[in-house]
Design a protein around this motif. Structure first.
Motif, mmCIF file in Angstrom:
data_model
loop_
_atom_site.group_PDB
_atom_site.id
_atom_site.type_symbol
_atom_site.label_atom_id
_atom_site.label_comp_id
_atom_site.label_asym_id
_atom_site.label_seq_id
_atom_site.Cartn_x
_atom_site.Cartn_y
_atom_site.Cartn_z
ATOM 1 N N VAL A 1 -21.042 -3.074 -57.690
ATOM 2 C CA VAL A 1 -19.960 -3.302 -56.737
ATOM 3 C C VAL A 1 -20.164 -2.434 -55.495
ATOM 4 N N VAL A 2 -20.119 -3.067 -54.335
ATOM 5 C CA VAL A 2 -20.130 -2.355 -53.058
ATOM 6 C C VAL A 2 -18.866 -2.757 -52.316
ATOM 7 N N MET A 3 -18.036 -1.774 -51.964
ATOM 8 C CA MET A 3 -16.798 -2.096 -51.264
ATOM 9 C C MET A 3 -16.641 -1.222 -50.024
ATOM 10 N N ALA B 1 -14.909 5.499 -56.782
ATOM 11 C CA ALA B 1 -16.321 5.183 -56.591
ATOM 12 C C ALA B 1 -17.230 6.169 -57.323
ATOM 13 N N ASP B 2 -18.364 5.676 -57.786
ATOM 14 C CA ASP B 2 -19.405 6.561 -58.307
ATOM 15 C C ASP B 2 -20.104 7.273 -57.156
ATOM 16 N N THR B 3 -20.266 6.550 -56.052
ATOM 17 C CA THR B 3 -20.923 7.100 -54.865
ATOM 18 C C THR B 3 -20.113 6.747 -53.632
ATOM 19 N N ALA C 1 -17.279 -2.978 -62.841
ATOM 20 C CA ALA C 1 -18.505 -2.184 -62.930
ATOM 21 C C ALA C 1 -18.829 -1.827 -64.372
ATOM 22 N N VAL C 2 -17.808 -1.475 -65.150
ATOM 23 C CA VAL C 2 -18.028 -1.144 -66.562
ATOM 24 C C VAL C 2 -18.641 -2.338 -67.299
ATOM 25 N N ALA C 3 -18.272 -3.543 -66.880
ATOM 26 C CA ALA C 3 -18.820 -4.756 -67.498
ATOM 27 C C ALA C 3 -20.264 -5.007 -67.083
ATOM 28 N N GLY C 4 -20.799 -4.181 -66.166
ATOM 29 C CA GLY C 4 -22.212 -4.273 -65.833
ATOM 30 C C GLY C 4 -22.540 -4.776 -64.448
ATOM 31 N N GLU D 1 -22.719 0.320 -60.983
ATOM 32 C CA GLU D 1 -22.028 1.389 -60.272
ATOM 33 C C GLU D 1 -21.157 0.827 -59.158
ATOM 34 N N VAL D 2 -20.174 1.637 -58.735
ATOM 35 C CA VAL D 2 -19.303 1.300 -57.610
ATOM 36 C C VAL D 2 -19.658 2.210 -56.447
ATOM 37 N N VAL D 3 -20.004 1.616 -55.330
ATOM 38 C CA VAL D 3 -20.258 2.361 -54.098
ATOM 39 C C VAL D 3 -19.175 2.001 -53.094
#
Length: 266
Positions: free
Chosen positions: A191-193, A205-207, A185-188, A29-31
């Motif tokens: 990610v936190v940015m 972002a997902d969150t 993120a799709v590749a697994g 996921e991307v946060v």
């Protein structure tokens, strides 16, 4: 790999920048961490990256507390792209990306085919393979940022941290970088940015994690947490929240103060 932050407290002499933060980032996921300047988001990221020793709390990458690992062990789990990275003078793109393999080198392990594979894949994933022999200082800002991302990807960590990856980029290059973040993120990878761009955070972002005064004041899916009240709380301005026509993600439209004053005067 899941990333968990538990009751993290961190700061500087006379100032507590992060005050008891809890955060869980599921694998893949991307946060996006957002908030006003000085809210603690960069200190939080630096603590996760082992660049700032927290006062208390735990940061777990998978089942391991990263502050209990050796530096090289932690570098196999978490990679950071800082806001203003510095490259050696006259380094080529390929030379820069090879630095990402440094944690995998050692006294009894020198450069290998595995390293070459990782570098090649990172160059191709970021679209800079054709620039491999070019000097970094000869490229545009957007190209350079993709090269830095390639270096981080070559490290092949399950967790990737990005501090303001779109800073100083025009909107076209910013979109390219954020599209690439989604692909990571799709590749697994997790990610936190940190982003100043609330609209970009809501779109990619997902969150969204919103911070103020060292604490998390809102977190959740963008369409659940990004509203006019949050914009007012974080930045002290009024804004309209629209919906993107393709996916319904929030679009933040700040209200110009002079326009609001003109409406009030009618």
């Amino acid at each position: 790999m899941e990333l968990r932050v538990e009751q993290l407290i961190a700061g500087y002499p006379g100032h507590r920048a992060v005050a008891g933060v809890d955060l869980t980032v599921p694998s893949g996921e991307v946060v996006a961490i957002v908030g006003p300047n000085g809210c603690g988001k960069s200190t939080l990221l630096r603590s996760i990256a082992r660049l700032h020793q927290p006062e208390s709390g735990r940061i777990l990458a998978g089942d391991a507390d990263i502050w209990q690992l050796r530096q090289r062990q932690a570098a196999h789990r978490i990679a950071l792209l800082p806001q203003s990275p510095l490259a050696p003078e006259a380094v080529t793109v390929a030379g820069l990306v090879r630095y990402g393999r440094h944690p995998h080198q050692g006294l009894f392990r020198q450069w290998s085919r595995e390293d070459e594979r990782a570098v090649g894949e990172a160059l191709r994933a970021t679209g800079v393979a054709g620039l491999a022999d070019r000097r970094l200082d000869q490229l545009s800002g957007g190209q350079r940022q993709r090269c830095w991302l390639a270096m981080v990807l070559a490290q092949e960590t399950p967790v990737v941290l990005l501090d303001e990856p779109t800073s100083a980029l025009d909107i076209g290059h910013a979109v390219e970088v954020l599209d690439l973040v989604r692909e990571v993120a799709v590749a697994g990878r997790t990610v936190v940015m940190v982003l100043h761009d609330l609209a970009g955070a809501a779109r990619y972002a997902d969150t969204v994690v919103a911070m103020k005064d060292g604490r998390i004041v809102a977190q959740g899916a963008p369409r659940d947490v990004v509203d006019s009240a949050l914009v007012r709380e974080l930045y002290g301005i009024e804004a309209d929240i629209l919906q993107a026509p393709d996916d319904g993600s929030p679009v933040v439209v700040p209200a110009a103060r002079h326009a609001a004053a003109a409406v009030a005067a009618r």
